[in-house]
Design a protein around this motif. Structure first.
Motif, PDB file in Angstrom:
ATOM      1  N   MET A  41     -35.426 -18.560 -30.000  1.00 47.17           N
ATOM      2  CA  MET A  41     -34.480 -18.281 -30.962  1.00 47.17           C
ATOM      3  C   MET A  41     -35.124 -17.690 -32.422  1.00 47.17           C
ATOM      4  SD  MET A  41     -31.677 -20.268 -27.704  1.00 47.17           S
ATOM      5  CE  MET A  41     -30.429 -19.226 -28.733  1.00 47.17           C
ATOM      6  N   ASN A  42     -35.165 -18.705 -32.500  1.00 42.80           N
ATOM      7  CA  ASN A  42     -34.951 -18.542 -34.693  1.00 42.80           C
ATOM      8  C   ASN A  42     -36.445 -17.940 -35.154  1.00 42.80           C
ATOM      9  OD1 ASN A  42     -34.087 -18.929 -37.161  1.00 42.80           O
ATOM     10  ND2 ASN A  42     -36.620 -19.703 -37.224  1.00 42.80           N
ATOM     11  N   GLU A  43     -37.241 -17.578 -34.009  1.00 47.99           N
ATOM     12  CA  GLU A  43     -38.222 -16.806 -33.664  1.00 47.99           C
ATOM     13  C   GLU A  43     -38.354 -15.505 -33.556  1.00 47.99           C
ATOM     14  OE1 GLU A  43     -41.655 -18.556 -31.653  1.00 47.99           O
ATOM     15  OE2 GLU A  43     -41.990 -20.194 -33.812  1.00 47.99           O
ATOM     16  N   ALA A  44     -37.705 -15.310 -32.677  1.00 51.51           N
ATOM     17  CA  ALA A  44     -37.479 -14.374 -31.831  1.00 51.51           C
ATOM     18  C   ALA A  44     -35.599 -13.234 -32.502  1.00 51.51           C
ATOM     19  CB  ALA A  44     -36.712 -14.275 -30.307  1.00 51.51           C
ATOM     20  N   ASP A  45     -35.290 -14.088 -34.098  1.00 50.13           N
ATOM     21  CA  ASP A  45     -34.537 -13.700 -34.033  1.00 50.13           C
ATOM     22  C   ASP A  45     -35.047 -12.770 -36.261  1.00 50.13           C
ATOM     23  OD1 ASP A  45     -32.466 -13.460 -32.671  1.00 50.13           O
ATOM     24  OD2 ASP A  45     -31.168 -15.958 -33.185  1.00 50.13           O
ATOM     25  N   THR A  46     -35.932 -13.985 -36.108  1.00 47.10           N
ATOM     26  CA  THR A  46     -36.710 -13.814 -37.008  1.00 47.10           C
ATOM     27  C   THR A  46     -37.503 -12.416 -37.457  1.00 47.10           C
ATOM     28  OG1 THR A  46     -37.339 -16.014 -37.763  1.00 47.10           O
ATOM     29  CG2 THR A  46     -38.244 -14.175 -38.632  1.00 47.10           C
ATOM     30  N   ARG A  47     -37.812 -12.076 -36.045  1.00 44.39           N
ATOM     31  CA  ARG A  47     -38.702 -10.563 -35.691  1.00 44.39           C
ATOM     32  C   ARG A  47     -37.670  -9.617 -35.211  1.00 44.39           C
ATOM     33  NH1 ARG A  47     -41.840 -14.344 -31.955  1.00 44.39           N
ATOM     34  NH2 ARG A  47     -39.671 -13.821 -30.598  1.00 44.39           N
ATOM     35  N   GLU A 176     -32.970   2.022 -30.477  1.00 42.89           N
ATOM     36  CA  GLU A 176     -33.417   1.173 -29.718  1.00 42.89           C
ATOM     37  C   GLU A 176     -34.213  -0.062 -29.228  1.00 42.89           C
ATOM     38  OE1 GLU A 176     -35.794   3.099 -25.644  1.00 42.89           O
ATOM     39  OE2 GLU A 176     -36.241   3.911 -28.012  1.00 42.89           O
ATOM     40  N   SER A 177     -35.421  -0.516 -30.560  1.00 45.34           N
ATOM     41  CA  SER A 177     -36.050  -1.984 -30.068  1.00 45.34           C
ATOM     42  C   SER A 177     -35.665  -2.416 -30.416  1.00 45.34           C
ATOM     43  CB  SER A 177     -37.886  -1.595 -31.555  1.00 45.34           C
ATOM     44  OG  SER A 177     -38.061  -2.924 -31.239  1.00 45.34           O
ATOM     45  N   GLY A 178     -34.447  -2.471 -31.463  1.00 45.47           N
ATOM     46  CA  GLY A 178     -33.909  -4.032 -31.887  1.00 45.47           C
ATOM     47  C   GLY A 178     -32.846  -4.009 -31.006  1.00 45.47           C
ATOM     48  N   ALA A 179     -32.136  -3.387 -30.227  1.00 42.07           N
ATOM     49  CA  ALA A 179     -30.997  -3.124 -28.969  1.00 42.07           C
ATOM     50  C   ALA A 179     -32.824  -4.209 -27.583  1.00 42.07           C
ATOM     51  CB  ALA A 179     -30.763  -2.158 -28.523  1.00 42.07           C
ATOM     52  N   GLU A 180     -33.494  -3.583 -27.694  1.00 47.11           N
ATOM     53  CA  GLU A 180     -34.356  -4.231 -26.562  1.00 47.11           C
ATOM     54  C   GLU A 180     -34.343  -5.956 -26.739  1.00 47.11           C
ATOM     55  OE1 GLU A 180     -37.802  -2.082 -26.530  1.00 47.11           O
ATOM     56  OE2 GLU A 180     -36.515  -0.324 -25.421  1.00 47.11           O
ATOM     57  N   ARG A 181     -35.171  -5.816 -28.365  1.00 43.92           N
ATOM     58  CA  ARG A 181     -35.145  -7.504 -28.931  1.00 43.92           C
ATOM     59  C   ARG A 181     -33.864  -7.834 -28.880  1.00 43.92           C
ATOM     60  NH1 ARG A 181     -39.023  -7.263 -33.430  1.00 43.92           N
ATOM     61  NH2 ARG A 181     -41.380  -6.224 -32.274  1.00 43.92           N
ATOM     62  N   LEU A 188     -33.355 -15.150 -23.248  1.00 44.57           N
ATOM     63  CA  LEU A 188     -34.411 -16.211 -23.512  1.00 44.57           C
ATOM     64  C   LEU A 188     -33.198 -17.572 -24.100  1.00 44.57           C
ATOM     65  CD1 LEU A 188     -36.336 -17.766 -24.966  1.00 44.57           C
ATOM     66  CD2 LEU A 188     -36.073 -16.868 -27.058  1.00 44.57           C
ATOM     67  N   ALA A 189     -32.193 -16.086 -24.836  1.00 46.20           N
ATOM     68  CA  ALA A 189     -30.344 -17.798 -24.973  1.00 46.20           C
ATOM     69  C   ALA A 189     -30.285 -18.029 -23.745  1.00 46.20           C
ATOM     70  CB  ALA A 189     -29.547 -16.789 -26.221  1.00 46.20           C
TER      71      ALA A 189
END
Length: 371
Positions: A41-47, A176-181, A188-189
């Motif tokens: 989750m941290n990696e996903a938030d970092t990305r 848009e990409s940020g919303a998808e992520r 993921l959470a």
């Protein structure tokens, strides 16, 4: 069950240690799953932050500085003061430099292939606009306002439209990409929570089952010992206790079984004594076996008493025989004495008759002599 025999034969301390280690291992697994999910989750938030949040910020800042430079470029036509014009030109250069710095930072971010294509178009439009703006400022500073005006509202205007579109497309893509992520991170959470909940549930179930298993391994044989003790307390010695394990409880059950055998042997001794059998051999298991010692002493003393009674009875029987023989002799003597007495009585009677006869003759003689 055979596969768990090795565990059943372990000492209680070893069983508990293995149980605690198992629970600790489960806790480690739960912690590891949670830690891995937190890292993911941290990696996903970092990305999300590095690729989209910063991308939106850098692109927006670059677009703002670009608009400031464009606004100040148009404002040059209305500024009549030379110092004011110089200040506007300085602001234009500063804004373009700041916008270029933000675009450079945006270019250093990790980008997808689509983002790279959008940035490539944006960079191309930016470079073109920079060249046109530089020409515009050169014309304006040289006093060639006609050329400057033609460039500003002609080709430069068209390129600015493309550049603004490229900025909008880049920002829109990052939004848009940020919303998808963000949605992906939320999923993921959720998946992490579900997975962690399942692992925790499995861990709790395993821990509970392990606790029940260990408690039954300990409590079941103890319950058997309690039941056997209650039966013995009621006088029932027909109880069998068999050790099923080689741990401390197994040792206790073996000792309890030996105790029951000892009690059973002593009960047999008492039964034999009650039946009058004093030939029973009492086994004394140790110098602490008080009951065995006393039973042995009782059998020995009873045997001594019975032996003495037998000797006395033999002596009484011999005396009775002697008395019987003496009685026979006395009886025979009495018979002989009775015959003698009868003979004496007959003689006395005979003598008496003779005396009487003699007395009569003497009286007759006396009468006759007197006559």
């Amino acid at each position: 069950m055979q596969t768990m025999k090795w565990y059943r034969n372990l000492r209680i301390s070893a069983k508990l240690t293995i149980g605690f280690l198992t629970i600790a291992f489960i806790a480690v697994i739960i912690g590891a799953v949670g830690l891995i999910n937190l890292i993911r989750m941290n990696e996903a938030d970092t990305r999300l932050y590095e690729s989209n949040t910063l991308g939106i910020n850098y692109a927006s800042e670059a677009a703002i500085y670009y608009q400031e430079a464009r606004f100040n470029a148009i404002k040059l036509f209305t500024e009549q003061n030379q110092s004011g014009q110089k200040k506007l030109i300085d602001n234009i250069n500063d804004s373009m430099k700041s916008a270029g710095s933000f675009l450079e930072m945006y270019g250093n971010l990790k980008k997808s292939e689509e983002d790279l294509n959008l940035f490539s178009e944006l960079k191309s439009s930016w470079n073109t606009y920079q060249v046109l703006l530089s020409n515009f400022l050169e014309y304006f500073q040289n006093g060639n306002l006609e050329k400057a005006n033609e460039l500003a509202f002609g080709e430069m205007y068209l390129v600015s439209l493309d550049l603004q579109k490229d900025f909008d497309d880049t920002i829109a893509y990052n939004v848009e990409s940020g919303a998808e992520r963000a949605n992906s991170n939320s999923q993921l959470a959720i998946n992490s929570i579900i997975l962690l909940s399942i692992v925790i549930l499995i861990g709790v179930v395993v821990a509970v089952l392990l606790g029940i298993f260990i408690s039954k391994l300990i409590s079941r044989p103890i319950k058997k010992l309690v039941d056997a003790s209650n039966q013995i307390a009621l006088g029932d010695t027909e109880v069998n206790v068999i050790a099923e394990t080689k741990d401390e409880i197994g040792d206790l059950m073996s000792a309890f079984g030996r105790m029951i055998e000892n009690i059973r042997d002593q009960v047999l001794v008492v039964e034999k004594i009650a039946d009058g059998d004093m030939t029973i051999d009492v086994i004394v298991h140790s110098d602490k076996d008080l009951l065995g010692q006393k039973l042995h002493e009782m059998v020995v003393k009873n045997n001594e008493v019975l032996s003495n009674i037998k000797v006395a009875s033999d002596q009484v029987a011999a005396g009775a025989q002697q008395i019987s023989d003496t009685s026979m002799s006395l009886s025979q003597g009495a018979t002989e004495q009775a015959s003698s007495v009868e003979e004496l009585s007959a003689s006395i009677i005979e003598i008496s008759e003779q005396v009487k006869l003699t007395a009569g003759n003497a009286q007759s003689a006396s009468v006759q002599s007197m006559q």
